[in-house]
Design a protein around this motif. Structure first.
Motif, short mmCIF file in Angstrom:
data_model
loop_
_atom_site.label_atom_id
_atom_site.label_comp_id
_atom_site.label_asym_id
_atom_site.label_seq_id
_atom_site.Cartn_x
_atom_site.Cartn_y
_atom_site.Cartn_z
N GLU A 1 0.84 -1.21 0.00
CA GLU A 1 0.00 0.00 0.00
C GLU A 1 0.87 1.26 0.00
O GLU A 1 0.63 2.20 -0.75
N ARG A 16 -4.91 -5.90 -6.27
CA ARG A 16 -6.02 -5.41 -5.46
C ARG A 16 -5.70 -4.02 -4.92
O ARG A 16 -6.51 -3.10 -4.98
N ARG A 18 -5.78 -1.35 -7.60
CA ARG A 18 -7.16 -1.00 -7.96
C ARG A 18 -7.81 -0.12 -6.90
O ARG A 18 -8.39 0.92 -7.19
N GLN A 19 -7.67 -0.58 -5.63
CA GLN A 19 -8.30 0.17 -4.53
C GLN A 19 -7.77 1.59 -4.45
O GLN A 19 -8.52 2.56 -4.39
N GLU A 50 -8.74 4.29 -7.05
CA GLU A 50 -10.02 5.01 -6.92
C GLU A 50 -9.84 6.35 -6.21
O GLU A 50 -10.63 7.27 -6.40
N GLU A 51 -8.81 6.44 -5.38
CA GLU A 51 -8.55 7.72 -4.69
C GLU A 51 -7.90 8.75 -5.62
O GLU A 51 -7.73 9.91 -5.24
#
Ligand code: NAD
Ligand code: IPM
Ligand code: MN
Length: 354
Positions: free
Chosen positions: A164, A200, A203-204, A207-208
């Motif tokens: 992350e 994952r 992708r997550q 979105e930000e």
């Protein structure tokens, strides 16, 4: 005061660091940057003589008392397992949690690019290599070592936190600079588990950052695309191992390993700056190594310390040196390491007398 730890290290690391330090000292004197460069002799020689690679207390000293660290290179045939380098290089990357390995790929002059018809505009992107996880964590082991049934296991460790924070860093870097695309590269078609996590998270987080285009290449295809159409890239983010490999490709796009700079960044802590190249033993002590990668690395360090103007001056001076062929042989000049370093210093002086 900005205390900078300088570790020239092994092989050509010593020679290129000398030139980077000359440039830093020149800028320090001219612009009163309040840099205090402190030299450390960690490296193969010290390790072989004393058994000391880098003591734990040293890392604490760096953590608490230094603004940055500059490293030349490590690697010596007399230490074939790189034991000393593990403690020094990985000691800093892991121990100081420098999870971002920033490696700009920037072509200064089309004459230096091995690709036909590519100009400086075509080769200008940054690679963010995850720097504290993956295959580099050192977990695994041997089973039945030395027998015909030997097993060697090297594990790739990927944490949600680790993936992350590097992907977020790449997006935030792009956003802060008005860039429009981030490319993530993995091998999720074969490496299912780590690939799934990287996909994952990408992708997550994507979105930000709705204004930034998200692109994905498998790492083998990315390596090919870097050669085919380097102009398509702005920001690439990938894991530790893949990042190591593609930044050597990136270095060659800029003229070779002698031209490539890097920073090991902990956004909340002390950072370490080193050229991408290693100790190049065959060139060690011969005054032939290209010091520009190290000098540009000093520029990255100054930028990180908030001295944008001086960092820019370094880049401009190196550009001039390249343009006027005041370079070492690897990029077409006739100068030695020390002379090429001096040429950059002379260009710097002309820049502020203009
Ligand atoms: P290397 O980067 O030292 O050299 C590979 C080749 O690239 C050289 O033979 C030379 O042709 C060219 N090259 C590299 N730097 C150059 C420069 N400044 N000027 C001109 N040409 C240059 O890689 P290697 O030969 O694979 O490794 C040698 C040692 O360095 C090994 O022990 C390796 O583990 C270590 N290494 C250390 C670092 C580091 O300290 N960050 C990075 C890479 C390799
Ligand atoms: C680099 C080097 C190192 C790495 C080696 C010397 C362990 O190749 O900095 O690119 O793999 O990170
Ligand atoms: Mn490497």
């Amino acid at each position: 005061m900005n205390k900078i730890a300088v570790i020239p290290g092994d092989g050509i690391g010593v020679e290129v660091t000398r030139e980077a330090v000359n440039v830093l000292e020149l800028l320090n004197k001219k612009f009163l940057l309040d840099l205090q460069l402190v030299q450390f002799d960690y490296g193969a020689e010290k390790y072989l003589k004393t058994g000391i690679s880098m003591p734990k207390e040293q890392l604490e000293d760096f953590r608490h008392n230094y603004a940055a660290i500059f490293l030349g290179a490590l690697g010596d045939a007399r230490v074939p397992d790189m034991a000393h380098a593990r403690d020094i290089l990985f000691g800093m990357r892991f121990g100081l949690d420098q999870y971002v390995n920033l490696r700009p790929v920037k072509l200064f002059d089309e004459r230096l690019c091995p690709l036909k018809g590519k100009t400086a505009n075509d080769v200008d992107f940054v690679v963010f290599r995850e720097n504290t996880e993956g295959l580099y964590v050192g977990t695994g082991g041997f089973f039945k070592k030395g027998t015909a049934d030997e097993v060697a296991i090297q594990e790739s460790v990927n944490t949600y936190k680790g993936v992350e924070r590097i992907i977020r860093h790449a997006f935030e870097y792009a956003k802060a600079r008005g860039l429009t695309k981030v490319t993530m590269s993995d091998k999720s078609n074969a490496l299912r588990f780590e690939g799934d996590l990287w996909q994952r998270v990408f992708r997550q987080l994507g979105e930000e950052f709705p204004d930034i285009e998200k692109e994905h290449w498998y790492i083998d295809a990315l390596a090919m695309q870097m050669i085919k159409r380097p102009e398509q890239f702005q920001v690439i983010v990938t894991n530790n191992m893949f990042g190591d490999i593609i930044t050597d490709i990136g270095a060659q796009l800029q003229g070779g390993l002698g031209m490539a700079a890097s920073g090991n960044i902990n956004p909340n802590g002390v950072c370490m700056f080193e050229p991408v190249h290693g100790s190049a033993p065959k060139y060690a002590g011969k005054n032939v190594a290209n010091p520009f990668g190290a000098i540009l690395t000093a520029g990255l360090m100054l930028e990180h310390l908030g001295f944008q103007k001086q960092a820019q001056l370094i880049e401009t001076a190196v550009r001039k040196a390249v343009k006027e062929n005041k370079t070492t042989r690897d990029i077409g000049g006739t100068l030695g390491t020390a002379e090429a370093g001096s040429a950059v210093c002379e260009f710097l002086e002309t820049l502020w007398s203009d």
